[in-house]
Design an enzyme around this catalytic site. Sequence first.
Site, mmCIF file in Angstrom:
data_model
loop_
_atom_site.group_PDB
_atom_site.id
_atom_site.type_symbol
_atom_site.label_atom_id
_atom_site.label_comp_id
_atom_site.label_asym_id
_atom_site.label_seq_id
_atom_site.Cartn_x
_atom_site.Cartn_y
_atom_site.Cartn_z
ATOM 1 N N PHE A 19 2.874 3.214 7.310
ATOM 2 C CA PHE A 19 2.391 1.946 6.776
ATOM 3 C C PHE A 19 3.212 0.760 7.280
ATOM 4 O O PHE A 19 2.981 -0.368 6.840
ATOM 5 C CB PHE A 19 2.459 1.946 5.244
ATOM 6 C CG PHE A 19 1.619 2.997 4.580
ATOM 7 C CD1 PHE A 19 0.303 2.744 4.242
ATOM 8 C CD2 PHE A 19 2.140 4.250 4.286
ATOM 9 C CE1 PHE A 19 -0.479 3.709 3.619
ATOM 10 C CE2 PHE A 19 1.370 5.222 3.663
ATOM 11 C CZ PHE A 19 0.054 4.952 3.332
ATOM 12 N N ILE B 3 0.835 -1.203 0.000
ATOM 13 C CA ILE B 3 0.000 0.000 0.000
ATOM 14 C C ILE B 3 0.866 1.248 0.000
ATOM 15 O O ILE B 3 0.584 2.231 -0.699
ATOM 16 C CB ILE B 3 -0.965 -0.014 1.200
ATOM 17 C CG1 ILE B 3 -1.874 -1.248 1.124
ATOM 18 C CG2 ILE B 3 -1.815 1.254 1.234
ATOM 19 C CD1 ILE B 3 -2.737 -1.471 2.343
ATOM 20 N N ASN C 148 6.891 -4.270 17.101
ATOM 21 C CA ASN C 148 6.896 -3.432 15.906
ATOM 22 C C ASN C 148 5.704 -2.489 15.851
ATOM 23 O O ASN C 148 5.860 -1.277 15.653
ATOM 24 C CB ASN C 148 6.929 -4.285 14.647
ATOM 25 C CG ASN C 148 7.100 -3.434 13.397
ATOM 26 O OD1 ASN C 148 8.132 -2.813 13.209
ATOM 27 N ND2 ASN C 148 6.079 -3.393 12.557
ATOM 28 N N TYR D 221 -2.863 -8.729 16.283
ATOM 29 C CA TYR D 221 -2.709 -7.739 15.214
ATOM 30 C C TYR D 221 -3.723 -6.610 15.360
ATOM 31 O O TYR D 221 -3.377 -5.426 15.388
ATOM 32 C CB TYR D 221 -2.858 -8.417 13.845
ATOM 33 C CG TYR D 221 -3.048 -7.438 12.713
ATOM 34 C CD1 TYR D 221 -2.070 -6.496 12.413
ATOM 35 C CD2 TYR D 221 -4.217 -7.430 11.951
ATOM 36 C CE1 TYR D 221 -2.250 -5.581 11.373
ATOM 37 C CE2 TYR D 221 -4.400 -6.535 10.917
ATOM 38 C CZ TYR D 221 -3.412 -5.604 10.637
ATOM 39 O OH TYR D 221 -3.598 -4.702 9.628
ATOM 40 N N THR E 243 -6.969 -0.691 10.619
ATOM 41 C CA THR E 243 -7.592 -1.883 10.035
ATOM 42 C C THR E 243 -8.971 -2.144 10.614
ATOM 43 O O THR E 243 -9.254 -1.799 11.771
ATOM 44 C CB THR E 243 -6.705 -3.115 10.298
ATOM 45 O OG1 THR E 243 -7.393 -4.294 9.906
ATOM 46 C CG2 THR E 243 -6.354 -3.254 11.778
ATOM 47 N N GLY F 154 9.222 -5.064 2.295
ATOM 48 C CA GLY F 154 9.094 -4.185 1.144
ATOM 49 C C GLY F 154 10.193 -4.436 0.131
ATOM 50 O O GLY F 154 11.101 -5.246 0.340
ATOM 51 N N LEU G 210 12.982 -2.695 4.426
ATOM 52 C CA LEU G 210 12.956 -3.684 3.336
ATOM 53 C C LEU G 210 12.812 -5.120 3.846
ATOM 54 O O LEU G 210 13.151 -6.068 3.143
ATOM 55 C CB LEU G 210 14.204 -3.554 2.441
ATOM 56 C CG LEU G 210 14.416 -2.180 1.785
ATOM 57 C CD1 LEU G 210 15.649 -2.210 0.887
ATOM 58 C CD2 LEU G 210 13.195 -1.754 0.987
#
Length: 336
Positions: free
Chosen positions: A72, A12, A91, A140, A116, A36, A33
């Site tokens: 994000f 996204i 995280n 989550y 979300t 990503g 990364l």
Amino acid sequence: MNILVVGGAGYIGSHMVRLLDSAGHKVWVLDNLSTGFMQAVTAGELIVGDMNDSELVKSVLGDNRIDIVMHFAACALVGESCANPAKYYQNNVVNTLLLLESMRATNVRKIVFSSTCATYGIPDKVPISEATPQQPVNPYGFTKLVIERALRDYSQAHNFGYAALRYFNAAGASPLGGIGEDHTPESHLIPIVLQVAMGQREQVTVFGNDWPTLDGSCVRDYIHVDDLADAHLRAMERLKPGTGIELNLGTGTGFSVRQIIETCREVTNVDIKSVDGDRRAGDPPELVADASKAESELGWVPQYTSPRSIIETAWEWHRNNPAGYGDTALAEGQVE
């Protein structure tokens, strides 16, 4: 404006970066990364690093006179969050709080946060409005809810302006090409079905055939990734110090797993094999957004309103990039 997109090399985030660039904003991308891809960053400047590296983040924010942060960079697999909750608390909560403190230290007081519909848990009724009680049923969803609450508190205590945007099922790919969905492991329905169409999987499993829905399979609200990016842009433009925006982002229409598989068959012209499996624990039978508040507050209306229009863009990406960004890396000589 000068904008830092944290997690801008992901699915996204990369679509957001492309839209921000086309809208004339100056963009920096911070991404470690881990999930990503460097090749997904089509605009702006990529800085490889972690949001919990406070000295790096403060340097990026201050040196580049960042006006707004878009966030994000989350771990986002429900099953993994249940098996390894520490990863998600570290995280999604601890590292995000460090990001907020870096923003506060450099007087950057505006943030758009990727939240979300998992914060709602298993709702009593659909469609789900913002007034629906937030009762997440997995780590989550709970970690996202914690940060929503933190943003409200930072808004009151530190004059932050924030938007918390609650996605339903993100799907599709940019029709401009070059970026799309590439996860390892892949957990989203549409890419999994298209992988079957490409011969990369033998079959797709439908988890449960006895749900109280039109055909016994789960129903979800699929929203195109570019429509999500458009909502972020509109929310960003309306941020005000000391106030918050909390909105659902979906089309308002649900489609069953079986309907999505059948539409993928029509788009790909492949007889995609599906098999029935057991229900997954914690799966709500139906998740559909009431996104009328986003329309009234942002003037936002999704442009992709049918599963076919979304799946067509996803299929274009996957058939042109059957190994995801691995194809791009190979073409550019970045991997052997």
